[in-house]
Design a protein around this motif. Structure first.
Motif, mmCIF file in Angstrom:
data_model
loop_
_atom_site.group_PDB
_atom_site.id
_atom_site.type_symbol
_atom_site.label_atom_id
_atom_site.label_comp_id
_atom_site.label_asym_id
_atom_site.label_seq_id
_atom_site.Cartn_x
_atom_site.Cartn_y
_atom_site.Cartn_z
ATOM 1 N N GLY A 147 0.922 -0.969 0.058
ATOM 2 C CA GLY A 147 -0.142 0.045 -0.179
ATOM 3 C C GLY A 147 0.859 1.236 0.040
ATOM 4 N N ASP A 148 0.561 2.110 0.897
ATOM 5 C CA ASP A 148 1.466 3.308 0.954
ATOM 6 C C ASP A 148 2.431 3.351 2.050
ATOM 7 O OD1 ASP A 148 -0.516 3.481 3.051
ATOM 8 O OD2 ASP A 148 -1.201 5.660 2.797
ATOM 9 N N LEU A 149 2.833 2.163 2.830
ATOM 10 C CA LEU A 149 3.554 2.033 3.818
ATOM 11 C C LEU A 149 4.793 1.049 3.292
ATOM 12 C CD1 LEU A 149 0.900 1.419 6.868
ATOM 13 C CD2 LEU A 149 2.344 3.382 6.150
ATOM 14 N N ILE A 150 5.895 1.344 4.117
ATOM 15 C CA ILE A 150 6.867 0.424 4.234
ATOM 16 C C ILE A 150 7.002 -0.333 5.488
ATOM 17 C CG2 ILE A 150 9.536 0.298 3.989
ATOM 18 C CD1 ILE A 150 9.380 2.753 2.234
ATOM 19 N N TYR A 151 6.882 -1.687 5.635
ATOM 20 C CA TYR A 151 6.977 -2.282 6.964
ATOM 21 C C TYR A 151 8.267 -2.803 7.205
ATOM 22 C CZ TYR A 151 1.793 -2.283 6.897
ATOM 23 O OH TYR A 151 0.452 -1.696 6.672
ATOM 24 N N THR A 152 8.658 -2.867 8.414
ATOM 25 C CA THR A 152 10.097 -3.350 8.721
ATOM 26 C C THR A 152 9.946 -3.639 10.233
ATOM 27 O OG1 THR A 152 12.298 -2.727 9.153
ATOM 28 C CG2 THR A 152 10.871 -0.950 9.568
ATOM 29 N N ASP A 153 10.946 -4.238 10.688
ATOM 30 C CA ASP A 153 11.060 -4.464 12.329
ATOM 31 C C ASP A 153 11.740 -3.611 13.066
ATOM 32 O OD1 ASP A 153 13.320 -5.400 11.296
ATOM 33 O OD2 ASP A 153 12.959 -7.722 11.838
ATOM 34 N N LYS A 154 12.687 -2.769 12.460
ATOM 35 C CA LYS A 154 13.183 -1.657 13.494
ATOM 36 C C LYS A 154 12.966 -0.364 12.881
ATOM 37 C CE LYS A 154 17.124 -4.831 13.954
ATOM 38 N NZ LYS A 154 18.547 -5.259 13.442
ATOM 39 N N ALA A 155 12.584 0.511 13.732
ATOM 40 C CA ALA A 155 12.080 1.596 13.666
ATOM 41 C C ALA A 155 13.203 2.718 12.938
ATOM 42 C CB ALA A 155 11.415 2.702 14.954
ATOM 43 N N ASP A 156 14.630 2.467 13.521
ATOM 44 C CA ASP A 156 15.782 3.120 13.155
ATOM 45 C C ASP A 156 16.339 2.459 11.930
ATOM 46 O OD1 ASP A 156 16.564 0.927 14.692
ATOM 47 O OD2 ASP A 156 18.080 2.037 15.914
ATOM 48 N N ASN A 157 15.666 1.615 11.402
ATOM 49 C CA ASN A 157 16.450 1.015 10.158
ATOM 50 C C ASN A 157 16.887 2.085 9.058
ATOM 51 O OD1 ASN A 157 16.998 -0.399 7.720
ATOM 52 N ND2 ASN A 157 15.284 -1.670 8.031
ATOM 53 N N PHE A 158 18.200 2.058 9.100
ATOM 54 C CA PHE A 158 18.781 3.339 8.038
ATOM 55 C C PHE A 158 18.131 3.111 6.431
ATOM 56 C CE2 PHE A 158 21.704 4.099 4.546
ATOM 57 C CZ PHE A 158 22.123 5.221 4.566
ATOM 58 N N TYR A 159 18.168 1.797 5.939
ATOM 59 C CA TYR A 159 17.822 1.584 4.786
ATOM 60 C C TYR A 159 16.076 1.919 4.459
ATOM 61 C CZ TYR A 159 22.264 -0.387 3.908
ATOM 62 O OH TYR A 159 23.405 -0.617 4.120
ATOM 63 N N SER A 160 15.158 1.518 5.502
ATOM 64 C CA SER A 160 13.835 1.780 5.492
ATOM 65 C C SER A 160 13.699 3.313 5.480
ATOM 66 C CB SER A 160 13.122 1.214 6.469
ATOM 67 O OG SER A 160 13.576 1.626 7.840
ATOM 68 N N GLN A 161 14.383 4.053 6.150
ATOM 69 C CA GLN A 161 14.435 5.578 6.156
ATOM 70 C C GLN A 161 14.712 6.123 4.687
ATOM 71 O OE1 GLN A 161 13.019 7.341 8.438
ATOM 72 N NE2 GLN A 161 12.475 5.398 9.717
ATOM 73 N N ARG A 162 15.895 5.661 4.329
ATOM 74 C CA ARG A 162 16.251 5.919 2.828
ATOM 75 C C ARG A 162 15.071 5.829 1.821
ATOM 76 N NH1 ARG A 162 18.312 3.719 -1.659
ATOM 77 N NH2 ARG A 162 19.733 4.848 -2.859
ATOM 78 N N GLU A 163 14.594 4.626 1.858
ATOM 79 C CA GLU A 163 13.498 4.011 1.054
ATOM 80 C C GLU A 163 12.400 5.172 1.215
ATOM 81 O OE1 GLU A 163 12.771 1.418 -1.652
ATOM 82 O OE2 GLU A 163 14.893 2.291 -1.634
ATOM 83 N N SER A 164 11.950 5.534 2.627
ATOM 84 C CA SER A 164 10.786 6.190 2.889
ATOM 85 C C SER A 164 11.091 7.595 2.166
ATOM 86 C CB SER A 164 10.896 6.631 4.318
ATOM 87 O OG SER A 164 9.667 7.423 4.647
ATOM 88 N N GLY A 165 12.317 8.200 2.373
ATOM 89 C CA GLY A 165 12.365 9.494 1.650
ATOM 90 C C GLY A 165 12.529 9.461 -0.159
ATOM 91 N N MET A 166 13.010 8.353 -0.331
ATOM 92 C CA MET A 166 13.168 8.359 -1.865
ATOM 93 C C MET A 166 11.921 8.184 -2.539
ATOM 94 S SD MET A 166 15.380 5.902 -4.454
ATOM 95 C CE MET A 166 14.488 4.322 -3.875
ATOM 96 N N LEU A 167 10.933 7.293 -1.727
ATOM 97 C CA LEU A 167 9.680 7.094 -2.240
ATOM 98 C C LEU A 167 8.493 8.086 -1.678
ATOM 99 C CD1 LEU A 167 9.905 3.317 -2.253
ATOM 100 C CD2 LEU A 167 10.456 4.725 -4.174
#
Length: 272
Positions: free
Chosen positions: A111-131
Motif C-alpha cells: 500500500g502506502d507503507l514500508i513495513y520493517t521490524d526496526k524503526a531506526d533502520n537506515f535503509y527503510s528511512q532511505r526508501e521512505s525519503g526516496m519514495l
C-alpha cells in the motif's frame, strides 16, 4: 498503429538529478494524447512511483504503472489494479523465518507503507525519503503478516550483503525470482515475474501486438523488457550489454533521450 511505450525510471525517465525534464514530459504526454499506452515500469512499489505518474499527467490523460518488477499493473487514472501477483503467503513466511538468523534488514512495501521490524533502520528511512512512503515498524513482522506481500526487500552494507543472501538463494532460488537491485539491496519476488513479463501482460490487456511495444531502459534489470519487446531503445547512458541488445541507442537521460526517439520515430512519423 497503437503502441505500448514502456519507460524505466532511474537512469531513463528521470535525469541524474532525479527529475523528469519538460521535454521528456511533453513527448510522453503527446504520445498518450496520440492514442498510445504509456507505462512506467519499475521495481518500486506502486505508491512509490505516483509522483512520476502525476508529472506525466496520468491522472488526466491516462497511463499505466508496472510496479514490483512485474508484480502489479495499475491504471492510474481509473485507480484500478489491472493485474496483481503477490507472493504465496506461506512461502513468504518461510523466507522471513530464515531471515531471522541472517544479518539482514527487512523491508516489505505494501500500500502506502514500508513495513520493517526496526524503526531506526537506515535503509527503510532511505526508501521512505526516496519514495515518499511512511515507515511502519512492527517488532514481530518476521513472525506474522496480515497481508500477502508483492516482494520482500532485504538490505545490508555492500560488503555484508552477499553471504546471507546466498543462503536465501540456495533454499528458495527455485521457488522465487531473486535479484540484487543495488549494491545494498536484495529483492525476492514470485517466480516468473520480471519487467519483461509485465510488458507481455500489458500488451494482452490492451490488445497490442508485442511487436508494437517500445521499451526504454539503461540497466541490466531492464534486460527482460528488451528480450520481449518489438523495439528496445537503450539510453545513451545505458550499460554496454543493454546497448548491444537494443534496436536503437538514443541520447542519454540528461539529453532527453526518450523525447528524441519519440519525436523522430513515433510522433513526427504520425504527423507526416
Amino acid at each position: 498503429m497503437k503502441k505500448l511505450i514502456a519507460v524505466d525510471v532511474d537512469g531513463t525517465l528521470v535525469n541524474s538529478k532525479g527529475q523528469i525534464t519538460a521535454k521528456t514530459r511533453e513527448a510522453l504526454i503527446a504520445a498518450t494524447k496520440a492514442g498510445h499506452e504509456v507505462m512506467i515500469v519499475s521495481g518500486r512499489p506502486t505508491f512509490g512511483i505516483r509522483e512520476q505518474a502525476l508529472s506525466l499527467g496520468f491522472d488526466k490523460f491516462g497511463g499505466v504503472l508496472s510496479a514490483y518488477n512485474g508484480g502489479q499493473l495499475y491504471d492510474f487514472k481509473e485507480g484500478k489494479i489491472l493485474a496483481n501477483h503477490p507472493m504465496d503467503y506461506d512461502l513468504a513466511m518461510e523466507i522471513l523465518e530464515l531471515s531471522k538468523s541472517l544479518d539482514l534488514e527487512i523491508m516489505i512495501p505494501h500500500g502506502d507503507l514500508i513495513y520493517t521490524d526496526k524503526a531506526d533502520n537506515f535503509y527503510s528511512q532511505r526508501e521512505s525519503g526516496m519514495l515518499n512512503m511512511e515507515v511502519k515498524a512492527i517488532d514481530n513482522i518476521r513472525d506474522s503478516l496480515d497481508f500477502t506481500p508483492n516482494k520482500l526487500l532485504f538490505a545490508q552494507d555492500p560488503d555484508k550483503l552477499d553471504e546471507p543472501c546466498a543462503k536465501i538463494k540456495e533454499k528458495f532460488g527455485n521457488l522465487t525470482e531473486q535479484v540484487k537491485s543495488a549494491r545494498f539491496y536484495y529483492e525476492v519476488m514470485p517466480k516468473g515475474l520480471s519487467k519483461g513479463s509485465s510488458i507481455i501482460e500489458a500488451c494482452k490487456i490492451f490488445g497490442i501486438d508485442i511487436k508494437d511495444a517500445i521499451v526504454f531502459g539503461d540497466e541490466m534489470n531492464d534486460l527482460s523488457m528488451f528480450e520481449v519487446a518489438g523495439t528496445g531503445v537503450a539510453m545513451g547512458n545505458a550499460v554496454e550489454p543493454i546497448k548491444k541488445l537494443a534496436d536503437y541507442v538514443t541520447l542519454s537521460n540528461n539529453e532527453d533521450g526518450i523525447a528524441y526517439y519519440l519525436e523522430n520515430f513515433v510522433l513526427n512519423k504520425e504527423e507526416k
